[in-house]
Design an enzyme around this catalytic site. Structure first.
Site, PDB file in Angstrom:
ATOM      1  N   TYR A  63       2.563 -11.626  -4.696  1.00  0.00           N
ATOM      2  CA  TYR A  63       2.185 -10.760  -3.584  1.00  0.00           C
ATOM      3  C   TYR A  63       3.054 -11.033  -2.357  1.00  0.00           C
ATOM      4  CZ  TYR A  63      -0.876  -8.429  -0.177  1.00  0.00           C
ATOM      5  OH  TYR A  63      -1.380  -7.614   0.809  1.00  0.00           O
ATOM      6  N   GLN A 122      20.849   2.761   4.805  1.00  0.00           N
ATOM      7  CA  GLN A 122      21.773   3.460   3.898  1.00  0.00           C
ATOM      8  C   GLN A 122      21.448   4.950   3.770  1.00  0.00           C
ATOM      9  OE1 GLN A 122      22.554   1.470   0.153  1.00  0.00           O
ATOM     10  NE2 GLN A 122      22.708   3.441  -0.937  1.00  0.00           N
TER      11      GLN A 122
END
Length: 448
Positions: A264, A281
Site C-alpha cells: 500500500y 509528459q
C-alpha cells in the site's frame, strides 16, 4: 193489558238466563285457575323430589364442582386464545417482511438535488465510489447537481452505500475493476479506488499494488484521452514511520519497501510518481491529496482500523484491544471534512500534493477511553496486545498548505464525529433483515 204482561215476563226470563250464564262462566274460570296453581305446586314438588333423589353431593360440594368446571372451561379458552395470538403474531411478522420487500422494490425518494444547467453541470467519474470515502463524495456531488459515474469492483465497497441513488437520472453505477481499461466520458475524475485498511490491503498485496499502479495508469490514460482533470487519492502512509513531526508535504518519508505495509505504502508512492509523470509528459491536469486517518459512518465494520475496532468492541461490551503500548499517536478527520477538502483541491489551481487531515493528535489509549465513555453503559475493559509490525508511532498532518491554498480546515469536533459514527454502528448491529435498505446520508453538515 195482557200483551204488556207477556212482554214483561219475557224480559224477566231473558235476564234470568243471562245471569245464569254469567254465573256458570265465573264458576268455570275459578275452577281452571285453582287447577293451574295445583299443577304448578305439584311440578315444583316433583322437581324438589328429583333433586333430592339424584344429587349425590352435598350442596357445598356441588357448588365447588360447578366452580371447578367453570375454571377448566376458562383455562381451555385461555390456551386457545394464546394459540390464536401466537398465530396472529406470526402472520403479522410475515406481512411485515413482505411489506419490507415491496418497499424495497418501490422507487425511493431521493435526497434533494440542486438543478444545474448544461454549462455548469459536469460529468464526474468516481472510482471506488461505493466505498467509505467515495460514497460520501458521491452524495455531495449528486446533491450539487452533477452527473456522477461510480466505478467499483466491490472488494471493500458496498452497493448499499450508494443504493439511495439507484435509478436517479444523474447517477450511473458500473461494476468494473480499474486494473482493466475503462472507456467512458468524463469532465473530472476522482481516483479513490484502493483498499485502505491494513487487513484489507494485506489480504491480497499483489492486487493492492496492481490497483495503485495499473489502475492509476488506466485512469491517467483516460484523463489524457478525454481531457479531464484527475484527483489522485494518496495517503499519509507515503510518510511511513515518520522521523519528522508533524509531517509537511515536503517530507520524503521513511518507508520500509519490503515490509507488510509496502504493497500500500509504495503503491501510493508510485501512484504519485505516475501522476506527475503524466502531468509533465502528457500535460494531464492532476491533483494529489495525501489523506490522513479518516472516520465516520459507512466505515466497514471489520476493516481493522482503530475507530471501527474500538466502537464495535465497546458496543458489544468486548475487551477493547490496544495493539502495542498504546502510546502511538493518530490524528482523525471526520469524513465530511475530508470530502470538503477533496472538493476544494479539485476546484483549486494548486497542483502539488496537499495534506488533508485533522491536526488534533491523541494517543491510541486515549482514543480507547474516549470511545468507551461515549458508549452508554459500556462495560468493556481496555487491554494491550502485541505490537503490529511497522506500525507508525506518530502521525499528525501539517495542514498549512491546505489552509493557505484551499482555505480549508476541519470543522467537526472529535466528540461530535465519534457520536455520529457510534450511532451508525449501532444501526449496523441492529439490522435483522436483508431487506432493511436504510442508508446513512449525513445531512447535518453543510457543504460549500
Amino acid at each position: 193489558m195482557l200483551r204488556q204482561t207477556l212482554k214483561f215476563r219475557k224480559t224477566i226470563s231473558f235476564l234470568c238466563v243471562l245471569s245464569l250464564l254469567i254465573l256458570i262462566y265465573l264458576i268455570i274460570t275459578k275452577s281452571n285457575s285453582e287447577h293451574g296453581r295445583t299443577h304448578y305446586k305439584i311440578a315444583e314438588e316433583k322437581r324438589d323430589i328429583t333433586f333430592r333423589g339424584f344429587n349425590i353431593f352435598p350442596k357445598d360440594e356441588y357448588n365447588n364442582i360447578n366452580k371447578m368446571n367453570l375454571q377448566s372451561s376458562n383455562e381451555v379458552t385461555s390456551d386457545d386464545t394464546k394459540h390464536e395470538l401466537a398465530e396472529a403474531k406470526n402472520r403479522i411478522q410475515e406481512l411485515e417482511k413482505k411489506i419490507a420487500i415491496l418497499e424495497g422494490r418501490m422507487p425511493q425518494k431521493y435526497p434533494e438535488v440542486k438543478f444545474l444547467g448544461y454549462k455548469e453541470r459536469r460529468r464526474i467519474l468516481v472510482t471506488g465510489g461505493a466505498g467509505f470515502v467515495g460514497s460520501h463524495l458521491v452524495d455531495i456531488l449528486m446533491m450539487k447537481g452533477h452527473e456522477v459515474i461510480v466505478v467499483d469492483n466491490f472488494f471493500t465497497g458496498r452497493k448499499r452505500n450508494v443504493e439511495h441513488w439507484f435509478g436517479h437520472r444523474n447517477f450511473e453505477m458500473i461494476h468494473h475493476d480499474i486494473v482493466n481499461p475503462l472507456y467512458v466520458e468524463a469532465d473530472e475524475i476522482y481516483h479513490l479506488a484502493s483498499p485502505a485498511s491494513p487487513p484489507h490491503y494485506m489480504q491480497n498485496p499483489v492486487k493492492t499494488i496492481k490497483t495503485n499502479t495499473l489502475g492509476t495508469i488506466n485512469m491517467l490514460g483516460l484523463a489524457r484521452r478525454v481531457g479531464a482533470r484527475i484527483l489522485i487519492a494518496s495517503t499519509s502512509e507515503v510518510y511511513g514511520d515518520p522521523l519528522v513531526h508533524p509531517q509537511p508535504e515536503s517530507y520524503w518519508g521513511h518507508v520500509n519497501p519490503i515490509g507488510p505495509r509496502a504493497c500500500y505504502d509504495e503503491g501510493k508512492r508510485v501512484a504519485e510518481t505516475l501522476a506527475y509523470s503524466y502531468a509533465k509528459q502528457e500535460k494531464v491536469d492532476v491533483r494529489v491529496a495525501r489523506i490522513f486517518n479518516t472516520y465516520g459512518p459507512r466505515m466497514h465494520v471489520s476493516d481493522g482500523r482503530v475507530v471501527s475496532n474500538f466502537i464495535m468492541q465497546a458496543l458489544q461490551n468486548l475487551t477493547i484491544t490496544v495493539y502495542g503500548n498504546g502510546k502511538q499517536t493518530r490524528s482523525f478527520c471526520y469524513v465530511s471534512d475530508l470530502v470538503d477538502g477533496l472538493l476544494g483541491l479539485m476546484a483549486s489551481s494548486y497542483t502539488l500534493p496537499v495534506n488533508i487531515g485533522n491536526p488534533v493528535e491523541h494517543t491510541i489509549e486515549e482514543f480507547a477511553m474516549i470511545i468507551k465513555n461515549l458508549v452508554p453503559g459500556c462495560r468493556s475493559t481496555v487491554a494491550t496486545g502485541a505490537a503490529v509490525e511497522d506500525d507508525p508511532q506518530r502521525r499528525r498532518p501539517d495542514i498549512a498548505v491546505a489552509e493557505a491554498h484551499l482555505h480549508w480546515k476541519p470543522k467537526v469536533s472529535l466528540q461530535e464525529g465519534l457520536q455520529r459514527t457510534i450511532d451508525y454502528f449501532k444501526e449496523e448491529l441492529s439490522r435483522t433483515t436483508l431487506y432493511n435498505n436504510q442508508t446513512y446520508v449525513d445531512m447535518k453538515v453543510k457543504h460549500h
